[in-house]
Design a protein around this motif. Structure first.
Motif, PDB file in Angstrom:
ATOM      1  N   UNK A   1      20.835  33.900  38.777  1.00 27.86           N
ATOM      2  CA  UNK A   1      21.064  33.293  37.468  1.00 27.86           C
ATOM      3  C   UNK A   1      22.414  33.765  36.964  1.00 27.86           C
ATOM      4  N   UNK A   2      23.203  32.822  36.477  1.00 30.46           N
ATOM      5  CA  UNK A   2      24.506  33.194  35.903  1.00 30.46           C
ATOM      6  C   UNK A   2      24.470  33.128  34.377  1.00 30.46           C
ATOM      7  N   UNK A   3      23.273  32.919  33.817  1.00 32.46           N
ATOM      8  CA  UNK A   3      23.114  32.971  32.363  1.00 32.46           C
ATOM      9  C   UNK A   3      23.850  31.861  31.630  1.00 32.46           C
ATOM     10  N   UNK A   4      24.238  32.191  30.407  1.00 33.40           N
ATOM     11  CA  UNK A   4      24.878  31.195  29.548  1.00 33.40           C
ATOM     12  C   UNK A   4      26.395  31.407  29.555  1.00 33.40           C
ATOM     13  N   UNK A   5      27.086  30.564  28.804  1.00 33.41           N
ATOM     14  CA  UNK A   5      28.533  30.730  28.664  1.00 33.41           C
ATOM     15  C   UNK A   5      28.859  32.140  28.143  1.00 33.41           C
ATOM     16  N   UNK A   6      28.015  32.649  27.224  1.00 35.61           N
ATOM     17  CA  UNK A   6      28.250  33.993  26.670  1.00 35.61           C
ATOM     18  C   UNK A   6      28.106  35.060  27.750  1.00 35.61           C
ATOM     19  N   UNK A   7      27.117  34.869  28.653  1.00 39.32           N
ATOM     20  CA  UNK A   7      26.936  35.803  29.774  1.00 39.32           C
ATOM     21  C   UNK A   7      28.215  35.864  30.599  1.00 39.32           C
ATOM     22  N   UNK A   8      28.735  34.690  30.885  1.00 37.26           N
ATOM     23  CA  UNK A   8      29.914  34.615  31.749  1.00 37.26           C
ATOM     24  C   UNK A   8      31.114  35.253  31.063  1.00 37.26           C
ATOM     25  N   UNK A   9      31.193  35.045  29.758  1.00 38.15           N
ATOM     26  CA  UNK A   9      32.262  35.656  28.965  1.00 38.15           C
ATOM     27  C   UNK A   9      32.197  37.184  29.082  1.00 38.15           C
ATOM     28  N   UNK A  10      31.008  37.724  28.837  1.00 32.14           N
ATOM     29  CA  UNK A  10      30.849  39.187  28.876  1.00 32.14           C
ATOM     30  C   UNK A  10      31.058  39.717  30.292  1.00 32.14           C
TER      31      UNK A  10
END
Ligand code: HAM
Length: 434
Positions: free
Chosen positions: A170-179
């Motif tokens: 899972x690569x999560x959400x846009x916020x995950x990718x940002x962090x």
């Protein structure tokens, strides 16, 4: 066949596919159509040409795909067009443009077609290749993953694959990718001097794309670094666990792959790949994932979606699949004068139906030469996709014509029988597939 020196050759990275191999592709595509329609998926056909902007916005400006691999050119009016490098962006564009994105949900679509990427050609990697894909729009919950992967495995097993497993992350959400991107920048800052120019650019612009790098320096720096899983929000983590639970219940074999991020920017949460043994370095036969933000990013409603694309070239190289064998009737005129009767009899045999291929010796070379070819085909029956037990020569000579008869020779045994034309159905019928 004489020596020829071709004046033209296929463009680098493209290839020609002849029978029987092309028949095998078509047959595998028919299996696909039948499996996918059993899940309610309908075929969508989108253009090979799309505006360049579409891919920049969806796949991502800083991905290798958009940055280095697209066939982009200006048309005669100066518009920037691109030969599609993948089909998801085109499907999403089409769904928005047609109004289907605001219609009844879910939308279940599949496609098959050529894609174009300017990559270095090697075994399993072409500049023109085919993908078979499916997209499911309008379902945010983990049941979407369950359906998509179950359908995918139904197709793979129909092609005879056993023992395949999905790599899942899972690569999560846009916020995950940002962090995660921030964390990668600081974790890898000290190693960056050992990276190539391209990877330094990625670290700067889109650190997640470093996961696509083949450079061992980059890979070892990443191995010790942060992973998407460490940055998942609570909802994405729960979603991932539910996906795993449903896949276990459905009996879909998977392994968690914390380093899997996939090379395209539109993914959110679930990403997956399947690799197959024996394909060398280009061993990914398919990839896919969820792209919950893409429809909205391209100007449509906020619509969750998930899909996959199979590389058909690699799929067929690895698949044990063989199409069903066909019977063959070779209608052989004894001399050119017998051709009209031979053509008519060939047509009558075709009308009998079944899966016989019926070929007439159009050059009317006579029984001897034509039987030579028949026996040659018989000796290569398996390779050509014929069922050796159902191969016939139908001889139409002067004698036959005079008596309204035909002589049928079964190639496997050499037995030969002459009977009246009106008995064709009955006699050859026995040779058709049960
Ligand atoms: P992709 O991973 O870029 O994903 O491509 C999917 C598959 O296409 C690969 O796993 C590989 O089998 C095949 N493929 C890619 N490049 C080549 C090449 N140069 N030669 C031969 N085969 C190749 C996508 O394209 C996404 N649109 C998948 C998707 C659909 N995600 C969500 N929906």
């Amino acid at each position: 066949v004489g020596e020829v020196s071709p004046r033209y050759s296929a463009v680098k990275g493209t290839r020609d596919i002849f029978p029987p191999e092309s028949e095998r592709w078509g047959s595998a595509e028919a299996v696909c159509r039948s499996v996918f329609s059993g899940y309610g998926y309908g075929e969508v056909r989108t253009p090979v040409l799309e505006s360049t902007e579409l891919f920049a916005r969806s796949v991502g400006e800083t991905t290798d795909l958009v940055h280095k691999e697209m066939y982009t050119f200006a048309d005669r009016k100066g518009r920037s067009l691109t030969l599609r490098p993948e089909n998801t962006a085109g499907v999403v564009r089409a769904v928005i443009e047609s109004g289907a994105a605001t219609g009844p949900m879910p939308l279940r679509l599949w496609y098959v077609g050529t894609q174009y990427r300017f990559e270095r050609p090697q075994a399993g990697r072409y500049r023109e290749f085919r993908q078979i894909g499916a997209e499911l729009l309008g379902v945010g919950g983990p049941a979407a993953e369950a359906e998509i992967l179950t359908m995918l495995f139904a197709f793979l097993s129909a092609l005879g694959f056993v023992g395949l497993s999905v790599s899942l992350n899972s690569v999560g959400t846009a916020a995950t990718r940002e962090r995660l991107g921030e964390a990668l920048r600081s974790a890898l800052a000290s190693s960056a001097s050992r990276f190539g120019e391209d990877d330094r650019r990625k670290l700067e612009q889109n650190p997640l794309r470093l996961f696509d790098s083949k450079d061992p320096e980059v890979q070892s720096a990443l191995a010790a670094g942060p992973r998407p899983m460490d940055f998942l929000d609570e909802a994405s983590r729960r979603h991932h666990q539910e996906v795993c639970g449903l896949l276990r219940q459905a009996g879909i074999p998977f392994t968690e792959a914390p380093g899997l991020v996939r090379g395209l920017d539109y993914y959110t949460r679930t990403v997956f790949e399947v690799v197959s043994q024996g394909l060398g370095s280009q061993d990914a036969i398919l990839g896919g994932g969820r792209y919950d933000g893409l429809v909205e990013a391209l100007g449509g409603p906020a619509l969750p979606a998930i899909g996959f694309a199979i590389g058909e070239d690699r799929l067929l190289q690895a698949a044990p699949y063989r199409p069903p064998l066909r019977g063959l009737a070779l209608v052989l005129p004894g001399a050119p004068e017998d051709l009209p009767a031979a053509l008519r009899i060939a047509e009558e045999i075709r009308k009998l139906g079944g899966d016989l291929s019926v070929e007439t010796d159009l050059n009317g070379r006579g029984f001897k030469k034509a039987m030579g070819r028949a026996n040659d085909l018989f000796s290569r029956a398996g390779e050509l996709g014929f069922d050796a037990g159902r191969m016939f020569a139908v001889l139409v000579g002067e004698r036959e014509r005079a008596q309204k008869q035909v002589t049928v020779k079964r190639l496997s045994t050499g037995e030969q029988e002459t009977f009246s034309e009106s008995q064709l159905a009955e006699r050859l019928g026995a040779g058709r597939q049960a």
